[in-house]
Write a protein that holds these residues in place. Sequence first.
Motif, PDB file in Angstrom:
ATOM      1  N   SER A 178       0.835  -1.198   0.000  1.00 40.92           N
ATOM      2  CA  SER A 178       0.000   0.000   0.000  1.00 40.92           C
ATOM      3  C   SER A 178       0.874   1.254   0.000  1.00 40.92           C
ATOM      4  N   PRO A 179       0.406   2.318  -0.660  1.00 40.30           N
ATOM      5  CA  PRO A 179       1.170   3.573  -0.635  1.00 40.30           C
ATOM      6  C   PRO A 179       1.442   4.088   0.778  1.00 40.30           C
ATOM      7  N   LEU A 180       0.637   3.671   1.752  1.00 42.99           N
ATOM      8  CA  LEU A 180       0.823   4.121   3.125  1.00 42.99           C
ATOM      9  C   LEU A 180       2.009   3.444   3.810  1.00 42.99           C
ATOM     10  N   SER A 181       2.433   2.290   3.284  1.00 45.36           N
ATOM     11  CA  SER A 181       3.469   1.533   3.987  1.00 45.36           C
ATOM     12  C   SER A 181       4.583   0.994   3.111  1.00 45.36           C
ATOM     13  N   ALA A 182       4.457   1.107   1.792  1.00 47.06           N
ATOM     14  CA  ALA A 182       5.407   0.448   0.891  1.00 47.06           C
ATOM     15  C   ALA A 182       6.853   0.872   1.130  1.00 47.06           C
ATOM     16  N   ARG A 183       7.059   2.113   1.533  1.00 48.02           N
ATOM     17  CA  ARG A 183       8.434   2.597   1.745  1.00 48.02           C
ATOM     18  C   ARG A 183       8.980   2.230   3.121  1.00 48.02           C
ATOM     19  N   ARG A 184       8.197   1.477   3.881  1.00 49.84           N
ATOM     20  CA  ARG A 184       8.662   1.048   5.203  1.00 49.84           C
ATOM     21  C   ARG A 184       9.109  -0.418   5.178  1.00 49.84           C
ATOM     22  N   GLY A 185       9.614  -0.872   4.030  1.00 48.40           N
ATOM     23  CA  GLY A 185      10.157  -2.219   3.975  1.00 48.40           C
ATOM     24  C   GLY A 185       9.670  -3.082   2.844  1.00 48.40           C
ATOM     25  N   PHE A 186       8.624  -2.630   2.135  1.00 46.43           N
ATOM     26  CA  PHE A 186       8.197  -3.424   0.976  1.00 46.43           C
ATOM     27  C   PHE A 186       9.151  -3.204  -0.189  1.00 46.43           C
ATOM     28  N   PHE A 187       9.377  -1.934  -0.538  1.00 45.63           N
ATOM     29  CA  PHE A 187      10.329  -1.655  -1.619  1.00 45.63           C
ATOM     30  C   PHE A 187      11.724  -2.123  -1.197  1.00 45.63           C
ATOM     31  N   GLY A 188      12.344  -2.886  -2.070  1.00 42.25           N
ATOM     32  CA  GLY A 188      13.660  -3.426  -1.782  1.00 42.25           C
ATOM     33  C   GLY A 188      13.641  -4.820  -1.183  1.00 42.25           C
TER      34      GLY A 188
END
Length: 213
Positions: A178-188
């Motif tokens: 989700s855009p709300l959480s993707a940068r907190r560990g999903f991406f990468g």
Amino acid sequence: MKAPESWAGLPFFGTDWPVIRDRLADQNWLPGPDRVFAALDLTPPDKVRVVLLGQDPYPTPGHANGLAFSVTPETALPRSLSNIYKEMDTDLGARPATGDLSHWARQGVLLLNTSLSVLPGEAGVHAKWGWHKLARQAVVEAQKHGPIAFILWGGHAQKALDGLPRATDLVIASAHPSPLSARRGFFGSRPFSRVNDWLAAQGAPLIDWAGTI
């Protein structure tokens, strides 16, 4: 709306499904009777190699096709699926042509939601109907046939299947796309190549995630 033959022995279909079916009878629900068990229809228990758990179908009419995170081919990518494809581009250098993930399911990726029905415009409205029992029972049944790779995106999926993965299984747990959480560990997190590396180590066929083969 019969239980798929290969899954019909699950206790859910004898105890919980008749009650849910009766409650659905007077509602205009999604994805509808012909797609409610699409994930189980496309991926029988002895073919499951990967489990990817979602929450409930998309509540916009015409979008959900019965597979977690997947949409009908003509539907624009929802934001979470768009992020999934961005990560796949980074991980594999390719992505599917549409948001329809049926080709994943046919290769043994069980794309199951914890709730298989929803009302138009009312996300999560059937989340407490008892559907979640089906997800856990389906995983236990699939585990009888060999090790499984679990891709658990977000706390909901991780809690829903808590305690089920075994030492022989692969578990990839990260933030939700989700855009709300993707940068907190999903991406990468590179889930697609990690699953394929694990399958290769077992001498098993790889998943063609991008649908390019």
